[in-house]
Design a protein around this motif. Structure first.
Motif, PDB file in Angstrom:
ATOM      1  N   MET A   1       0.836  -1.186   0.000  1.00 56.02           N
ATOM      2  CA  MET A   1       0.000   0.000   0.000  1.00 56.02           C
ATOM      3  C   MET A   1       0.879   1.247   0.000  1.00 56.02           C
ATOM      4  N   ILE A   2       0.239   2.325  -0.385  1.00 56.13           N
ATOM      5  CA  ILE A   2       0.962   3.588  -0.469  1.00 56.13           C
ATOM      6  C   ILE A   2       0.192   4.604   0.362  1.00 56.13           C
ATOM      7  N   THR A   3       0.894   5.271   1.268  1.00 56.09           N
ATOM      8  CA  THR A   3       0.248   6.238   2.148  1.00 56.09           C
ATOM      9  C   THR A   3       0.564   7.642   1.667  1.00 56.09           C
ATOM     10  N   LEU A   4      -0.481   8.393   1.396  1.00 53.49           N
ATOM     11  CA  LEU A   4      -0.312   9.768   0.926  1.00 53.49           C
ATOM     12  C   LEU A   4      -0.294  10.686   2.149  1.00 53.49           C
ATOM     13  N   TYR A   5       0.788  11.410   2.297  1.00 52.65           N
ATOM     14  CA  TYR A   5       0.908  12.250   3.481  1.00 52.65           C
ATOM     15  C   TYR A   5      -0.016  13.457   3.390  1.00 52.65           C
ATOM     16  N   VAL A   6      -0.793  13.675   4.443  1.00 54.92           N
ATOM     17  CA  VAL A   6      -1.633  14.876   4.525  1.00 54.92           C
ATOM     18  C   VAL A   6      -1.449  15.497   5.904  1.00 54.92           C
ATOM     19  N   GLU A   7      -1.575  16.810   5.976  1.00 54.94           N
ATOM     20  CA  GLU A   7      -1.467  17.497   7.262  1.00 54.94           C
ATOM     21  C   GLU A   7      -2.580  17.003   8.183  1.00 54.94           C
ATOM     22  N   GLU A   8      -2.251  16.944   9.468  1.00 54.16           N
ATOM     23  CA  GLU A   8      -3.183  16.343  10.421  1.00 54.16           C
ATOM     24  C   GLU A   8      -4.493  17.123  10.588  1.00 54.16           C
ATOM     25  N   ASN A   9      -4.449  18.434  10.307  1.00 49.28           N
ATOM     26  CA  ASN A   9      -5.669  19.222  10.519  1.00 49.28           C
ATOM     27  C   ASN A   9      -6.681  19.072   9.376  1.00 49.28           C
ATOM     28  N   ASN A  10      -6.357  18.299   8.366  1.00 49.67           N
ATOM     29  CA  ASN A  10      -7.317  18.071   7.286  1.00 49.67           C
ATOM     30  C   ASN A  10      -8.416  17.104   7.734  1.00 49.67           C
ATOM     31  N   PRO A  11      -9.604  17.257   7.181  1.00 51.95           N
ATOM     32  CA  PRO A  11     -10.688  16.360   7.592  1.00 51.95           C
ATOM     33  C   PRO A  11     -10.483  14.953   7.042  1.00 51.95           C
ATOM     34  N   VAL A  12     -10.990  13.960   7.761  1.00 50.65           N
ATOM     35  CA  VAL A  12     -10.987  12.589   7.241  1.00 50.65           C
ATOM     36  C   VAL A  12     -12.368  12.378   6.632  1.00 50.65           C
ATOM     37  N   THR A  13     -12.512  12.805   5.389  1.00 48.44           N
ATOM     38  CA  THR A  13     -13.801  12.677   4.708  1.00 48.44           C
ATOM     39  C   THR A  13     -13.568  12.141   3.293  1.00 48.44           C
ATOM     40  N   PRO A  14     -14.590  11.491   2.734  1.00 48.43           N
ATOM     41  CA  PRO A  14     -14.458  11.018   1.351  1.00 48.43           C
ATOM     42  C   PRO A  14     -14.168  12.172   0.389  1.00 48.43           C
ATOM     43  N   THR A  15     -14.777  13.333   0.622  1.00 51.84           N
ATOM     44  CA  THR A  15     -14.542  14.480  -0.264  1.00 51.84           C
ATOM     45  C   THR A  15     -13.072  14.859  -0.265  1.00 51.84           C
ATOM     46  N   PHE A  16     -12.491  14.899   0.917  1.00 51.81           N
ATOM     47  CA  PHE A  16     -11.074  15.253   1.002  1.00 51.81           C
ATOM     48  C   PHE A  16     -10.204  14.166   0.359  1.00 51.81           C
ATOM     49  N   TYR A  17     -10.528  12.923   0.630  1.00 51.95           N
ATOM     50  CA  TYR A  17      -9.778  11.814   0.030  1.00 51.95           C
ATOM     51  C   TYR A  17      -9.820  11.919  -1.507  1.00 51.95           C
ATOM     52  N   ASN A  18     -11.024  12.150  -2.021  1.00 46.91           N
ATOM     53  CA  ASN A  18     -11.171  12.239  -3.482  1.00 46.91           C
ATOM     54  C   ASN A  18     -10.409  13.433  -4.057  1.00 46.91           C
ATOM     55  N   SER A  19     -10.400  14.549  -3.319  1.00 55.32           N
ATOM     56  CA  SER A  19      -9.693  15.722  -3.834  1.00 55.32           C
ATOM     57  C   SER A  19      -8.178  15.478  -3.861  1.00 55.32           C
ATOM     58  N   ILE A  20      -7.675  14.766  -2.863  1.00 49.63           N
ATOM     59  CA  ILE A  20      -6.237  14.427  -2.875  1.00 49.63           C
ATOM     60  C   ILE A  20      -5.931  13.545  -4.092  1.00 49.63           C
ATOM     61  N   LEU A  21      -6.808  12.590  -4.327  1.00 50.40           N
ATOM     62  CA  LEU A  21      -6.601  11.692  -5.459  1.00 50.40           C
ATOM     63  C   LEU A  21      -6.646  12.425  -6.800  1.00 50.40           C
ATOM     64  N   ASN A  22      -7.604  13.359  -6.888  1.00 54.72           N
ATOM     65  CA  ASN A  22      -7.745  14.108  -8.141  1.00 54.72           C
ATOM     66  C   ASN A  22      -6.516  14.953  -8.437  1.00 54.72           C
ATOM     67  N   ASN A  23      -5.856  15.414  -7.375  1.00 54.71           N
ATOM     68  CA  ASN A  23      -4.690  16.271  -7.579  1.00 54.71           C
ATOM     69  C   ASN A  23      -3.370  15.500  -7.592  1.00 54.71           C
ATOM     70  N   LEU A  24      -3.476  14.201  -7.454  1.00 56.16           N
ATOM     71  CA  LEU A  24      -2.264  13.393  -7.322  1.00 56.16           C
ATOM     72  C   LEU A  24      -1.532  13.254  -8.660  1.00 56.16           C
ATOM     73  N   GLN A  25      -0.231  13.434  -8.602  1.00 60.65           N
ATOM     74  CA  GLN A  25       0.599  13.225  -9.791  1.00 60.65           C
ATOM     75  C   GLN A  25       0.974  11.742  -9.823  1.00 60.65           C
ATOM     76  N   PHE A  26       0.161  10.963 -10.526  1.00 58.77           N
ATOM     77  CA  PHE A  26       0.367   9.516 -10.494  1.00 58.77           C
ATOM     78  C   PHE A  26       1.750   9.101 -11.009  1.00 58.77           C
ATOM     79  N   HIS A  27       2.265   9.877 -11.962  1.00 58.00           N
ATOM     80  CA  HIS A  27       3.574   9.487 -12.512  1.00 58.00           C
ATOM     81  C   HIS A  27       4.704   9.641 -11.481  1.00 58.00           C
ATOM     82  N   GLN A  28       4.435  10.421 -10.416  1.00 56.46           N
ATOM     83  CA  GLN A  28       5.470  10.584  -9.383  1.00 56.46           C
ATOM     84  C   GLN A  28       5.410   9.491  -8.316  1.00 56.46           C
TER      85      GLN A  28
END
Ligand code: ZN
Length: 172
Positions: A1-28
């Motif tokens: 598995m791969i853990t994407l680092y996020v600042e602790e003050n971010n919400p643990v919500t599906p919306t936030f998870y999806n937004s991280i994924l949408n902005n993710l540079q998969f090639h990196q």
């Protein structure tokens, strides 16, 4: 598995998870096999995580590495692999326990938590993590807890199974 680092003050919500994924540079993204740039989306699976709003359904993305053929889940550092309880709540429970708060009943009530979950987390902490942290002089309240656990143990804090897990910090 791969853990994407996020600042602790971010919400643990599906919306936030999806937004991280949408902005993710998969090639990196780097596969635990060591190769970068060979991961592509393989599918999704549903997983519940307990949040402040109750049990919430996340659509967890899986990626597949063209080099080694392995699939990996993409999780956030605010999650604990295989657990429905968030990283933040794991930490709150363990911190309270280490401070010697009188009983798990008092504490689980104060945090509106199921007591059996509570006792389970403490038991796993004592069995798998406490000595490990002491041996590397890692503090549970230190800023680098997540980074240190990946660096020394190659897994997220409180991850129990020893599945390969790597931290990807370049999420923004
Ligand atoms: Zn690979």
């Amino acid at each position: 598995m791969i853990t994407l680092y996020v600042e602790e003050n971010n919400p643990v919500t599906p919306t936030f998870y999806n937004s991280i994924l949408n902005n993710l540079q998969f090639h990196q993204l780097k596969c635990p096999c060591g190769q970068s740039g060979h991961l592509s989306i393989h599918g999704y699976y549903n997983r519940y995580v307990k949040t402040e709003d109750g049990k919430v359904l996340f659509r967890i993305c899986r990626v597949k590495c063209k080099q080694c053929g392995c699939t990996h889940s993409l999780l956030l550092s605010s999650m604990v692999p295989y657990s429905q309880i968030s990283f933040k709540e794991h930490l709150q429970i363990i911190t309270a326990y280490e401070k010697g708060t009188p009983s798990s009943i008092t504490l689980s009530q104060a945090m509106s938590f199921d007591e059996s979950n509570f006792r389970y987390i403490i038991r796993m902490y004592l069995k798998h993590w406490k000595q490990r942290l002491i041996s590397e002089r890692i503090s549970i309240n230190g800023e680098c807890l997540i980074n240190s656990c990946f660096q020394h143990f190659k897994r997220q804090f409180m991850q129990i199974k020893s599945m390969p897990n790597i931290l990807f910090s370049n999420t923004t």
